[in-house]
Write a protein that holds these residues in place. Structure first.
Motif, PDB file in Angstrom:
ATOM      1  N   SER A  45       0.830  -1.209   0.000  1.00  0.00           N
ATOM      2  CA  SER A  45       0.000   0.000   0.000  1.00  0.00           C
ATOM      3  C   SER A  45       0.866   1.260   0.000  1.00  0.00           C
ATOM      4  O   SER A  45       0.518   2.280  -0.609  1.00  0.00           O
ATOM      5  CB  SER A  45      -0.934   0.005   1.218  1.00  0.00           C
ATOM      6  OG  SER A  45      -0.184  -0.059   2.419  1.00  0.00           O
ATOM      7  N   ARG A  48       2.318   1.828  -3.495  1.00  0.00           N
ATOM      8  CA  ARG A  48       1.307   2.440  -4.367  1.00  0.00           C
ATOM      9  C   ARG A  48       1.210   3.938  -4.116  1.00  0.00           C
ATOM     10  O   ARG A  48       1.217   4.747  -5.063  1.00  0.00           O
ATOM     11  CB  ARG A  48      -0.039   1.756  -4.118  1.00  0.00           C
ATOM     12  CG  ARG A  48      -1.142   2.061  -5.110  1.00  0.00           C
ATOM     13  CD  ARG A  48      -1.927   3.313  -4.763  1.00  0.00           C
ATOM     14  NE  ARG A  48      -2.287   3.368  -3.366  1.00  0.00           N
ATOM     15  CZ  ARG A  48      -2.498   4.500  -2.707  1.00  0.00           C
ATOM     16  NH1 ARG A  48      -2.352   5.669  -3.306  1.00  0.00           N
ATOM     17  NH2 ARG A  48      -2.829   4.482  -1.426  1.00  0.00           N
ATOM     18  N   SER A  75      -0.594   4.757 -12.892  1.00  0.00           N
ATOM     19  CA  SER A  75       0.137   4.527 -11.643  1.00  0.00           C
ATOM     20  C   SER A  75       0.185   3.039 -11.305  1.00  0.00           C
ATOM     21  O   SER A  75       1.218   2.515 -10.875  1.00  0.00           O
ATOM     22  CB  SER A  75      -0.523   5.287 -10.489  1.00  0.00           C
ATOM     23  OG  SER A  75      -0.515   6.668 -10.716  1.00  0.00           O
ATOM     24  N   ILE A  76      -0.937   2.357 -11.503  1.00  0.00           N
ATOM     25  CA  ILE A  76      -1.005   0.912 -11.244  1.00  0.00           C
ATOM     26  C   ILE A  76      -0.041   0.170 -12.157  1.00  0.00           C
ATOM     27  O   ILE A  76       0.693  -0.730 -11.715  1.00  0.00           O
ATOM     28  CB  ILE A  76      -2.446   0.399 -11.438  1.00  0.00           C
ATOM     29  CG1 ILE A  76      -3.379   1.020 -10.403  1.00  0.00           C
ATOM     30  CG2 ILE A  76      -2.493  -1.121 -11.354  1.00  0.00           C
ATOM     31  CD1 ILE A  76      -4.854   0.818 -10.709  1.00  0.00           C
ATOM     32  N   CYS A  79       3.499   0.682 -10.961  1.00  0.00           N
ATOM     33  CA  CYS A  79       3.741  -0.124  -9.754  1.00  0.00           C
ATOM     34  C   CYS A  79       4.023  -1.580 -10.109  1.00  0.00           C
ATOM     35  O   CYS A  79       4.977  -2.188  -9.607  1.00  0.00           O
ATOM     36  CB  CYS A  79       2.542  -0.047  -8.818  1.00  0.00           C
ATOM     37  SG  CYS A  79       2.308   1.539  -8.007  1.00  0.00           S
ATOM     38  N   PHE A  92      -2.273  -4.497  -1.893  1.00  0.00           N
ATOM     39  CA  PHE A  92      -2.145  -3.610  -3.053  1.00  0.00           C
ATOM     40  C   PHE A  92      -3.509  -3.410  -3.716  1.00  0.00           C
ATOM     41  O   PHE A  92      -3.870  -2.297  -4.117  1.00  0.00           O
ATOM     42  CB  PHE A  92      -1.154  -4.204  -4.050  1.00  0.00           C
ATOM     43  CG  PHE A  92      -0.921  -3.359  -5.270  1.00  0.00           C
ATOM     44  CD1 PHE A  92      -0.336  -2.104  -5.160  1.00  0.00           C
ATOM     45  CD2 PHE A  92      -1.286  -3.816  -6.524  1.00  0.00           C
ATOM     46  CE1 PHE A  92      -0.118  -1.314  -6.286  1.00  0.00           C
ATOM     47  CE2 PHE A  92      -1.066  -3.037  -7.649  1.00  0.00           C
ATOM     48  CZ  PHE A  92      -0.486  -1.782  -7.540  1.00  0.00           C
ATOM     49  N   SER A  95      -5.564  -1.091  -1.652  1.00  0.00           N
ATOM     50  CA  SER A  95      -5.033   0.266  -1.793  1.00  0.00           C
ATOM     51  C   SER A  95      -5.517   0.905  -3.096  1.00  0.00           C
ATOM     52  O   SER A  95      -5.924   2.067  -3.126  1.00  0.00           O
ATOM     53  CB  SER A  95      -3.505   0.226  -1.753  1.00  0.00           C
ATOM     54  OG  SER A  95      -2.968   1.522  -1.737  1.00  0.00           O
ATOM     55  N   ILE A  96      -5.490   0.129  -4.181  1.00  0.00           N
ATOM     56  CA  ILE A  96      -5.972   0.617  -5.481  1.00  0.00           C
ATOM     57  C   ILE A  96      -7.462   0.954  -5.407  1.00  0.00           C
ATOM     58  O   ILE A  96      -7.905   2.020  -5.852  1.00  0.00           O
ATOM     59  CB  ILE A  96      -5.745  -0.441  -6.572  1.00  0.00           C
ATOM     60  CG1 ILE A  96      -4.262  -0.612  -6.851  1.00  0.00           C
ATOM     61  CG2 ILE A  96      -6.478  -0.057  -7.863  1.00  0.00           C
ATOM     62  CD1 ILE A  96      -3.966  -1.825  -7.712  1.00  0.00           C
TER      63      ILE A  96
END
Length: 229
Positions: A45, A48, A75-76, A79, A92, A95-96
């Motif tokens: 997290s 991210r 951004s994803i 990552c 993750f 977090s997304i």
């Protein structure tokens, strides 16, 4: 930033007025944040949020709109390109989704309310938006979870306070209150939802980027599990 800004500003005005204070301090702060990411073991997290911060800094410096679903998707991708193991991280994913639902609220509803009201509503909105995804992976349901809405606000005060107390060697001052808090329990049930419901909810959430009424419908679905308690 606020601690370093007056110090840097003094030297900037005297020796290098041509430098950009915000840019230079941002680079220093990003360096500290990357070191912190290393110290805590690159938590999914945090990775991210750090990459989104760096990406957002680049967009702002180029005068490009910051809050958009396209930027979140990019951004994803960044990552996962840097840390492929994140594909298998539930943290993750949460977090997304959390950021996605924040963007969803800002996209559809933020213009109708004043900033203070938006902060309060956004906190409630994000909490309920995440109920079904969290239950799918962790099928425990209790009214106690609703306390998270208020705890997240208190946390913004508690965390720096706890940090300060550790600095002055009084880190255990709040331990009794924390123990009381952790011992507080309300009735809970196991509530499992099948994969197809989880998947349908995610697909509806993605479609709700286009339709405001669908966004409200998705959030309202998260109230249903509490009926079974």
């Amino acid at each position: 930033f606020f601690l370093l800004s007056p110090i840097y500003s003094f030297f900037q005005k005297k020796y290098f007025p041509y430098r950009n204070l915000k840019f230079d301090l941002s680079i220093v702060i990003f360096t500290f944040l990357i070191i912190y990411a290393y110290l805590i073991g690159f938590v999914p997290s945090y990775i991210r949020s750090l990459i989104m911060l760096l990406w957002g800094f680049y967009l702002i410096s180029k005068n490009i709109k910051l809050i958009s679903f396209v930027n979140l998707f990019l951004s994803i991708c960044i990552c996962i390109a840097l840390f492929p193991r994140l594909l298998f991280s539930v943290g993750f994913l949460f977090s997304i989704l959390g950021v996605f639902y924040i963007f969803l609220y800002l996209h559809h509803f933020s213009k109708y309310f004043k900033p203070f009201i938006n902060i309060l509503l956004l906190n409630i909105w994000t909490f309920f938006a995440m109920i079904l995804p969290v239950i799918y992976f962790f099928p425990l349901l209790s009214y106690q979870q609703i306390l998270a809405i208020f705890i997240s606000i208190i946390f913004a005060i508690f965390y720096p306070l706890a940090l300060f107390l550790h600095f002055i060697n009084e880190g255990g001052l709040l331990d009794d209150y924390l123990i009381l808090f952790f011992n507080f329990k309300l009735y809970a049930i196991n509530f499992k939802i099948p994969f197809f419901i989880f998947l349908a909810y995610i697909l509806l959430s993605l479609l709700s980027m286009r339709f405001k009424i669908l966004a409200l419908f998705c959030i309202s679905l998260n109230f249903l599990p509490f009926i079974f308690i």
